[in-house]
Design a protein around this motif. Structure first.
Motif, short mmCIF file in Angstrom:
data_model
loop_
_atom_site.label_atom_id
_atom_site.label_comp_id
_atom_site.label_asym_id
_atom_site.label_seq_id
_atom_site.Cartn_x
_atom_site.Cartn_y
_atom_site.Cartn_z
N VAL A 71 0.87 -1.18 0.00
CA VAL A 71 0.00 0.00 0.00
C VAL A 71 0.90 1.22 0.00
N SER A 72 0.91 1.94 -1.13
CA SER A 72 1.70 3.17 -1.19
C SER A 72 1.07 4.25 -0.32
N GLU A 73 -0.25 4.39 -0.42
CA GLU A 73 -0.95 5.37 0.41
C GLU A 73 -2.42 5.00 0.47
N LEU A 74 -2.97 5.02 1.68
CA LEU A 74 -4.39 4.78 1.86
C LEU A 74 -5.06 6.11 2.21
N ALA A 75 -6.13 6.44 1.51
CA ALA A 75 -6.87 7.68 1.76
C ALA A 75 -8.32 7.34 2.04
N VAL A 76 -8.90 8.02 3.02
CA VAL A 76 -10.30 7.80 3.40
C VAL A 76 -11.01 9.15 3.38
N PHE A 77 -12.16 9.19 2.73
CA PHE A 77 -12.96 10.42 2.67
C PHE A 77 -14.32 10.16 3.29
N GLY A 78 -14.77 11.13 4.08
CA GLY A 78 -16.04 10.94 4.75
C GLY A 78 -16.57 12.21 5.36
N ARG A 79 -17.39 12.02 6.38
CA ARG A 79 -18.08 13.14 7.00
C ARG A 79 -18.06 12.97 8.52
N GLN A 80 -17.88 14.07 9.20
CA GLN A 80 -17.99 14.08 10.65
C GLN A 80 -19.26 14.81 11.02
N LEU A 81 -20.03 14.24 11.92
CA LEU A 81 -21.28 14.85 12.34
C LEU A 81 -20.99 15.88 13.43
N VAL A 82 -21.35 17.12 13.16
CA VAL A 82 -21.05 18.21 14.09
C VAL A 82 -22.33 18.98 14.42
#
Length: 493
Positions: free
Chosen positions: A330-341
């Motif tokens: 794994v060269s780079e793992l990226a995660v995209f999402g949302r935080q509930l605020v």
């Protein structure tokens, strides 16, 4: 003798005005003359507290004198002034944010004016002899980003825009003391989706290969990688977030053609997936038992399949054998999402039921000369889509995007749609539309059960690792429920 102890901030004193001999020499003055000396200010007094009275923490007042600039034919403002008063104001500050119900001006123990304050109109209703000359407003610090009612804020200002009097006989229009009645502001909160690349605090894997550190897969560098082999059951790599997030996409970035992206929904992650090994790899959002659920602002969200505090990517030994792999990298793992605020609700803001975003990466099919679309993708972003679903059907008046507390875009919506007018840097690249999943043909184009924002990357340059969401971290949608809108609102003109 009454048992009241008063602490005064200043001792009785006076005012001194002085000029050095050097400055007097510069002005070529042998002596100075004061025709009349006048001091305006405030004195603290003890009074019996009125029910609902708001405690004032500080105050300031100012008398503005008439500027003789235009009369003397000069272009330097405020250099030559007369003893004629042009305006006056007093401002009283509270220690917190309050909603003001009434403002009273008192002179000699008698109420001279009474202003009634309301949410929409502010403090426009007045009873008194000089209401037309005096203005009362509730002030709020706009840097807080709060959309408060017109009668709520941290201060009250009483001003006389056109005083028309001389300094020595100015009577303050019968305003000697200020009494403000109200209650502490209790904000109405709403849960918003804060979009971001999910911060990862640590990583681990199955048996590490040689001396490679698992965290080389989350160090933000494409020229380093985490290499690992299988344990007894599988090859796996997992990362841990710094908080609870709802995951929309997981990406394994690896020098162009080996990049993969998995879409996550409430049911879990993996479908749809793009990349040549999709059907062999499992992606799971972790919800570890030691998570403090009391720290989550919307506890129901944590139970969804795509919400948690980590992600695990794994492949069985059998599938690895089919692919002919002895180890994985794994060269780079990226995660995209949302935080509930939790945020203070804007007037007219529509509450969200759910949200999901999709980052589409550049397809390398044509570049590689193959026909299998979306099998080989790069780490370059071609478009970004955000879908927000409402709890009920609404008609949208405005869509706003924020980067923290700063508004970055504003789209006005009418019966024919939301694209124009728009204010912001990426208006030309953005398409905003109201979704109508029921496909009701009677509804205008700005009425539906959600909003979609689409931004094309055709003439922009963004890679996954430095993606900033185009300056969009939160979306505020303003509108009205469909059942509160009259049929006449749907008429086209």
């Amino acid at each position: 003798s009454s048992g009241i102890n008063a602490e005064w901030p200043l001792r009785p004193g006076g005012v001194k005005i002085s000029i050095s001999k050097e400055n007097a020499k510069t002005l070529d003055y042998d002596f100075f003359e004061v025709s009349e000396f006048s001091v305006t200010g405030r004195r603290q007094t003890l009074r019996t507290k009125v029910k609902g009275e708001i405690q004032v923490t500080s105050a300031q007042s100012s008398v503005i004198l008439y500027d003789l600039m235009s009369e003397l034919g000069i272009d330097t403002p405020r250099r030559y002034i007369s003893d004629d008063i042009s305006s006056w104001y007093i401002r009283v500050d509270f220690g917190d944010t309050y909603c003001v119900d009434k403002v009273l001006s008192i002179n000699g123990g008698e109420t001279t004016h009474r202003w009634t304050c309301a949410k929409l109109d502010g403090c426009e209703t007045c009873v008194g002899s000089r209401c037309k000359q005096i203005r009362v407003s509730v002030l709020n610090d706009e840097s807080l980003g709060a959309d408060l009612p017109a009668n709520c804020g941290a201060a009250v200002k009483i001003s006389i825009p056109e005083a028309d009097g001389k300094v020595l006989n100015f009577d303050y229009f019968g305003v000697s003391e200020i009494l403000v009645i109200g209650r502490q502001f209790v904000p109405e909160l709403v849960t918003r989706q804060k979009l971001r690349a999910v911060p990862m605090k640590s990583a681990e894997s199955s048996i590490i290969l040689r001396y490679d550190d698992p965290e080389l897969g989350i160090d933000g560098k494409m020229d380093t990688s985490a290499k690992f082999v299988s344990d007894e059951d599988s090859f796996w790599y997992q990362v841990h977030f710094d908080d609870i997030y709802c995951v929309d996409q997981v990406m394994s970035l690896d020098s162009d053609i080996y990049t993969h992206t998995w879409t996550c929904m409430e049911s879990g992650c993996g479908d749809p997936c793009e990349g040549r090994m999709c059907k062999y790899v499992d992606v799971t959002v972790l919800n570890e038992s030691n998570v403090d659920e009391s720290s989550i602002e919307d506890e129901n969200k944590i139970m969804r399949g795509n919400c948690g505090n980590g992600v695990k990517v794994s492949i069985t030994k059998e599938n690895a054998k089919k692919l002919g792999y002895d180890f994985f990298e794994v060269s780079e793992l990226a995660v995209f999402g949302r935080q509930l605020v939790q945020r203070q609700k804007v007037n007219g803001e529509i509450e969200n039921l759910s949200a999901a975003q999709t980052i589409t990466l550049k397809d390398l099919s044509s570049h590689l000369g193959i026909k299998a679309k979306r099998r080989y993708i790069s780490d370059e972003i071609s478009s970004w889509t955000l879908k927000i679903t409402f709890q009920n059907v609404h008609c949208v008046d405005e869509v706003q995007s924020f980067d923290e507390n700063t508004k970055t875009h504003s789209w006005n919506c009418f019966v024919d749609g939301c694209n124009t007018p728009c204010q912001g840097l990426l208006c030309e690249n953005t398409v905003v539309s109201v979704t109508n999943r029921k496909r009701d043909p009677v509804w205008p184009a700005n009425c539906g059960d959600g909003v979609q924002i689409f931004i094309s990357q055709s003439d922009l340059d963004n890679k996954v690792l430095d993606f900033d969401f185009f300056g969009i971290s939160e979306i505020v949608v303003i509108g009205r429920k469909l059942d509160t809108i009259q049929n006449s609102d749907f008429e086209f003109s």
